[in-house]
Motif scaffolding. Structure first.
Motif, mmCIF file in Angstrom:
data_model
loop_
_atom_site.group_PDB
_atom_site.id
_atom_site.type_symbol
_atom_site.label_atom_id
_atom_site.label_comp_id
_atom_site.label_asym_id
_atom_site.label_seq_id
_atom_site.Cartn_x
_atom_site.Cartn_y
_atom_site.Cartn_z
ATOM 1 N N CYS A 6 -1.763 1.392 9.848
ATOM 2 C CA CYS A 6 -0.641 1.189 9.011
ATOM 3 C C CYS A 6 0.230 1.008 9.919
ATOM 4 C CB CYS A 6 -0.783 2.295 8.686
ATOM 5 S SG CYS A 6 1.222 2.144 7.570
ATOM 6 N N ARG A 48 -1.437 12.846 -0.164
ATOM 7 C CA ARG A 48 -0.528 11.812 0.305
ATOM 8 C C ARG A 48 0.908 11.525 1.241
ATOM 9 N NH1 ARG A 48 0.807 6.105 -4.106
ATOM 10 N NH2 ARG A 48 2.215 5.186 -2.466
ATOM 11 N N THR A 94 -0.509 12.717 4.950
ATOM 12 C CA THR A 94 -0.602 11.005 5.219
ATOM 13 C C THR A 94 0.961 10.627 5.911
ATOM 14 O OG1 THR A 94 -2.711 11.106 4.530
ATOM 15 C CG2 THR A 94 -1.596 9.209 5.271
ATOM 16 N N THR A 95 1.262 10.754 4.688
ATOM 17 C CA THR A 95 2.792 9.247 4.900
ATOM 18 C C THR A 95 3.684 9.931 5.736
ATOM 19 O OG1 THR A 95 2.649 8.988 2.276
ATOM 20 C CG2 THR A 95 4.627 8.369 3.178
ATOM 21 N N LYS A 108 -9.346 6.303 0.692
ATOM 22 C CA LYS A 108 -9.247 4.860 1.293
ATOM 23 C C LYS A 108 -8.312 4.195 0.292
ATOM 24 C CE LYS A 108 -12.097 1.502 2.409
ATOM 25 N NZ LYS A 108 -13.190 0.978 2.094
ATOM 26 N N TYR A 166 -5.091 5.906 1.381
ATOM 27 C CA TYR A 166 -4.072 5.355 2.575
ATOM 28 C C TYR A 166 -3.693 3.944 2.341
ATOM 29 C CZ TYR A 166 -7.199 9.299 4.264
ATOM 30 O OH TYR A 166 -7.284 10.645 4.551
ATOM 31 N N PHE A 215 -1.795 1.505 4.586
ATOM 32 C CA PHE A 215 -3.011 1.336 5.616
ATOM 33 C C PHE A 215 -3.619 0.135 5.521
ATOM 34 C CE2 PHE A 215 -1.662 5.518 7.293
ATOM 35 C CZ PHE A 215 -2.173 5.729 7.943
#
Length: 224
Positions: free
Chosen positions: A88, A174, A177-178, A202, A205, A210
Motif C-alpha cells: 500500500c 477493513r 487493516t486500514t 483481496k 485490501y 493495496f
C-alpha cells in the motif's frame, strides 16, 4: 525495494527482528514458539545445509521466495503454492474507530480466534513480532484482530487479519487493516501483506489502497 520484498523473512530477521533470529551461516529462522517462518540468503545447497542445523526432524518450516524452490539433501517439500504479495503506497487516513491494543494477557483469546478462523500460523509467542489490535463485541468477546508480522527497515507486514464467524460482514477486517496500514505509514514504513489469490479479502485490501506487487512462492519443508 524489490530485493527486500522478494526475500522478506530474511530482511526482517536481519533488521527489525534480528534479536528474534536464530542464525547459522546462510540461514535464519524464528524461534519455534514465535513462527514457523525461516529464510535463506540464497537458496543454495550450503544454505539448506545451514538451515538443517536450526530445524528439528519432523518440524515444518515455511519460506517465502521470489521463485519456486528446489530443495536438496535431507529436505522434502510438504506444500508449495503461489500467493499474492500486496503493498500500500496510497496515503491513508486512520478509520474513525480506534481498535484496542492487544497484549500478552490477550494471547489465549487470540489463539482461540485464530484457531477458529485459520488466518495463518499464530503461536503462543507470535505476539513478539509486532503490534496487535482487536475489536471486542458488546459481551467482551474478541470479535476480530490483526497485527504486524514481518518487519524490516522499510516495510511492515500486516498479518493475522481475522474475524470470528459470528461477527463477519461488519467491516471489522477493513477497519483493522486500514488502522494498521495508517499506523505503519505514520512510522515511515510501507505496509504490505500476503494473501491467497482466491481469497475474497483481496477485494477489501484493494479498496483500502493495496495493490498487487508480485507473486511469492510459499514453500513448507521438513527434514526427512
Amino acid at each position: 525495494m524489490s530485493e527486500s520484498l522478494d526475500n522478506p523473512i530474511w530482511f526482517a530477521l536481519t533488521t527489525e527482528h534480528r534479536l528474534l533470529a536464530r542464525t547459522h551461516g546462510l540461514a535464519r529462522r524464528y524461534p519455534p514458539d514465535v513462527s514457523p517462518l525461516a529464510a535463506l540468503l540464497h537458496p543454495t545447497n550450503d544454505a539448506f545445509a545451514d538451515l538443517q542445523r536450526l530445524v528439528s526432524r519432523g518440524e515444518h518450516i515455511a519460506l517465502f521466495t521470489a521463485g519456486s524452490l528446489d530443495v536438496s539433501g535431507d529436505w522434502q517439500v510438504d506444500r508449495s503454492r503461489w500467493i499474492d504479495q500486496m503493498i500500500c503506497e496510497a496515503s491513508l487516513a486512520p478509520p474513525p474507530v480506534v481498535p484496542l491494543p492487544l497484549g500478552t494477557t490477550d494471547v489465549p483469546e487470540m489463539l482461540e480466534l485464530t484457531a477458529a478462523t485459520e488466518p495463518g500460523p499464530f503461536l503462543p509467542q507470535t505476539i513478539q513480532m509486532g503490534r496487535y489490535f482487536g475489536i471486542r463485541a458488546a459481551d467482551g468477546r474478541l470479535a476480530a484482530m490483526a497485527g504486524e508480522r514481518l518487519r524490516s527497515t522499510e516495510f511492515a507486514e500486516i498479518s493475522a487479519v481475522c474475524t470470528h464467524p459470528e461477527f463477519r460482514g461488519r467491516g471489522y477486517a477493513r477497519e483493522l487493516t486500514t488502522f494498521l496500514a495508517a499506523q505503519i505509514q505514520a512510522a515511515g514504513k510501507t505496509p504490505f501483506l500476503h494473501v491467497k489469490s482466491e481469497n475474497g479479502a483481496k477485494v477489501v485490501y484493494q479498496k483500502i489502497g493495496f495493490r498487487l506487487r508480485a507473486a511469492i512462492c510459499l514453500t513448507v519443508i521438513s527434514l526427512r
